[in-house]
Scaffold this active site. Structure first.
Site, PDB file in Angstrom:
ATOM      1  N   ASN A   1       0.877  -1.177   0.000  1.00 23.60           N
ATOM      2  CA  ASN A   1       0.000   0.000   0.000  1.00 23.60           C
ATOM      3  C   ASN A   1       0.909   1.219   0.000  1.00 23.60           C
ATOM      4  O   ASN A   1       1.514   1.539   1.022  1.00 23.60           O
ATOM      5  CB  ASN A   1      -0.908  -0.028   1.237  1.00 23.60           C
ATOM      6  N   TRP A   2       0.986   1.850  -1.138  1.00 22.16           N
ATOM      7  CA  TRP A   2       1.915   2.981  -1.272  1.00 22.16           C
ATOM      8  C   TRP A   2       1.387   4.256  -0.622  1.00 22.16           C
ATOM      9  O   TRP A   2       2.105   5.250  -0.525  1.00 22.16           O
ATOM     10  CB  TRP A   2       2.216   3.239  -2.761  1.00 22.16           C
ATOM     11  N   LYS A   3       0.119   4.247  -0.221  1.00 19.74           N
ATOM     12  CA  LYS A   3      -0.489   5.443   0.392  1.00 19.74           C
ATOM     13  C   LYS A   3      -0.237   6.650  -0.511  1.00 19.74           C
ATOM     14  O   LYS A   3      -0.254   6.515  -1.729  1.00 19.74           O
ATOM     15  CB  LYS A   3       0.049   5.638   1.819  1.00 19.74           C
TER      16      LYS A   3
ATOM     17  N   HIS B   1      -9.423   1.646   5.057  1.00 20.15           N
ATOM     18  CA  HIS B   1      -8.132   1.779   5.754  1.00 20.15           C
ATOM     19  C   HIS B   1      -8.303   2.723   6.944  1.00 20.15           C
ATOM     20  O   HIS B   1      -9.057   3.691   6.873  1.00 20.15           O
ATOM     21  CB  HIS B   1      -7.064   2.313   4.794  1.00 20.15           C
TER      22      HIS B   1
ATOM     23  N   GLU C   1      -6.554   5.019   8.010  1.00 24.99           N
ATOM     24  CA  GLU C   1      -6.264   6.430   7.706  1.00 24.99           C
ATOM     25  C   GLU C   1      -7.469   7.101   7.064  1.00 24.99           C
ATOM     26  O   GLU C   1      -7.725   8.288   7.282  1.00 24.99           O
ATOM     27  CB  GLU C   1      -5.012   6.519   6.808  1.00 24.99           C
TER      28      GLU C   1
ATOM     29  N   GLU D   1      -5.286  -4.713  10.561  1.00 28.65           N
ATOM     30  CA  GLU D   1      -4.250  -3.701  10.759  1.00 28.65           C
ATOM     31  C   GLU D   1      -4.479  -2.976  12.085  1.00 28.65           C
ATOM     32  O   GLU D   1      -5.255  -2.007  12.148  1.00 28.65           O
ATOM     33  CB  GLU D   1      -4.288  -2.682   9.617  1.00 28.65           C
TER      34      GLU D   1
ATOM     35  N   GLY E   1       2.978   2.183  10.747  1.00 23.70           N
ATOM     36  CA  GLY E   1       3.984   3.226  10.579  1.00 23.70           C
ATOM     37  C   GLY E   1       4.728   3.582  11.857  1.00 23.70           C
ATOM     38  O   GLY E   1       5.405   4.599  11.920  1.00 23.70           O
TER      39      GLY E   1
ATOM     40  N   SER F   1       3.675  -2.216  10.194  1.00 21.60           N
ATOM     41  CA  SER F   1       5.131  -2.334  10.379  1.00 21.60           C
ATOM     42  C   SER F   1       5.689  -3.690   9.938  1.00 21.60           C
ATOM     43  O   SER F   1       6.577  -4.240  10.584  1.00 21.60           O
ATOM     44  CB  SER F   1       5.518  -2.025  11.831  1.00 21.60           C
TER      45      SER F   1
ATOM     46  N   GLY G   1       2.938  -1.164   4.164  1.00 25.51           N
ATOM     47  CA  GLY G   1       3.020   0.256   3.846  1.00 25.51           C
ATOM     48  C   GLY G   1       4.442   0.652   3.496  1.00 25.51           C
ATOM     49  O   GLY G   1       4.949   0.381   2.409  1.00 25.51           O
ATOM     50  N   GLY G   2       5.125   1.295   4.443  1.00 25.91           N
ATOM     51  CA  GLY G   2       6.455   1.867   4.209  1.00 25.91           C
ATOM     52  C   GLY G   2       7.445   0.957   3.498  1.00 25.91           C
ATOM     53  O   GLY G   2       8.145   1.388   2.575  1.00 25.91           O
TER      54      GLY G   2
HETATM   55  P1  13P Z   1       3.248   0.356   7.563  1.00 25.49           P
HETATM   56  O1  13P Z   1       3.705  -0.948   6.934  1.00 25.49           O
HETATM   57  O2  13P Z   1       4.006   1.536   7.044  1.00 25.49           O
HETATM   58  O3  13P Z   1       3.192   0.250   9.037  1.00 25.49           O
HETATM   59  O4  13P Z   1       1.741   0.586   7.066  1.00 25.49           O
HETATM   60  C1  13P Z   1       0.824  -0.441   7.182  1.00 25.49           C
HETATM   61  C2  13P Z   1      -0.402  -0.076   6.434  1.00 25.49           C
HETATM   62  O5  13P Z   1      -1.137   0.821   6.825  1.00 25.49           O
HETATM   63  C3  13P Z   1      -0.706  -0.817   5.196  1.00 25.49           C
HETATM   64  O6  13P Z   1      -1.970  -0.529   4.725  1.00 25.49           O
END
Ligand code: 13P
Length: 242
Positions: free
Chosen positions: A9-11, A96, A98, A165, A171, A204, A225-226
């Site tokens: 997930n590149w956000k 999500h 966020e 999640e 993150g 993470s 994510g990251g």
């Molecule tokens: P991180 O891997 O950066 O913690 O993010 C997880 C996430 O929100 C994937 O959708």
């Protein structure tokens, strides 16, 4: 046999040029990845057209990060399922944390988006998870149960992926212990009509913890994510050691 899915997930990261640069390295490294693992990149809307062309003929599936419930209409800032399927988008992240936290997403809108995604042939990745505060007061199970109950009303479970999640692990570098992640994943599975729905863990996920996470019996993959932004890290994650 449940499908294994590793989704990035590149956000809100990467311009088109940056996305292509990442792919150039990433795609060249995928030759070692076992065929039975589904690899997905959920990218920003502005990169989808470019990525759709770049991923054509590769094994990597394209995903989006949201979808509206109507096919078209006066909804400034939104994107519909037919707009995504036209670009060969296959998956879409819905609900999500966020989006729930910053953009007012509710279980009701999540449910509408899930049904619209499925109507147009997209596979939704429904995200659920509790906050730190909810966990600390012992409400994690209740919160997740409610997200599932309301989110999945009338949703076809043969065409669905769920991601657990925990918000406090997103993150932050603070991963949920793999056994605890597995316990919640099993709890989610116990509430589904279809036990074959793939359930991913997100929060993470890194090269250093993916092997342990994926070794858990109820966890079928990861939403990353990251660590999905860097080709080396994401390659190591999709090449997890079983
Ligand atoms: P991180 O891997 O950066 O913690 O993010 C997880 C996430 O929100 C994937 O959708």
């Amino acid at each position: 046999m449940r499908k294994v899915i590793i989704a990035g997930n590149w956000k809100m990261h990467k311009t088109r040029a940056e996305a292509l640069e990442m792919l150039q390295t990433f795609l060249n490294q995928l030759y070692e990845t076992p065929e039975d693992r589904e690899v997905v990149i959920c990218a920003p809307f502005t990169t989808l057209d470019t990525l759709s062309k770049a991923l054509h003929g590769t094994r990597v599936m394209l995903g989006a990060q949201n979808v509206h419930w109507d096919a078209e209409g006066a909804y400034t800032g939104e994107v519909s399922a037919p707009m995504l399927t036209e670009l060969n988008v296959r998956y879409v992240v819905i609900g999500h944390s966020e989006r729930r936290q910053y953009f007012g997403e509710t279980d009701t809108t999540v449910n509408l988006r899930l049904k619209a995604a499925q109507k147009y042939g997209l596979i939704p990745i429904l995200c659920v998870g509790e906050s730190k505060q909810q966990r600390d007061v012992g409400e994690a199970e209740e919160v997740i149960t409610e997200q599932l109950e309301e989110g999945l009303l009338g949703v076809d479970q043969d065409n669905l992926v769920i991601a657990y999640e925990p918000i406090w692990a997103i993150g932050t570098g603070e991963t949920c212990g793999s056994e605890e992640a597995n316990r919640i994943t099993a709890l989610i599975r116990s509430q589904l009509k279809n036990p074959e729905v793939p359930i991913l863990y997100g929060g993470s996920v890194k090269p250093g913890n993916i092997d342990e996470i994926i070794a858990q019996p109820d966890i079928d993959g990861a939403l990353v994510g990251g660590a999905s932004l860097a080709p080396g890290d994401f390659t190591r994650i999709v090449n997890y050691q079983a």
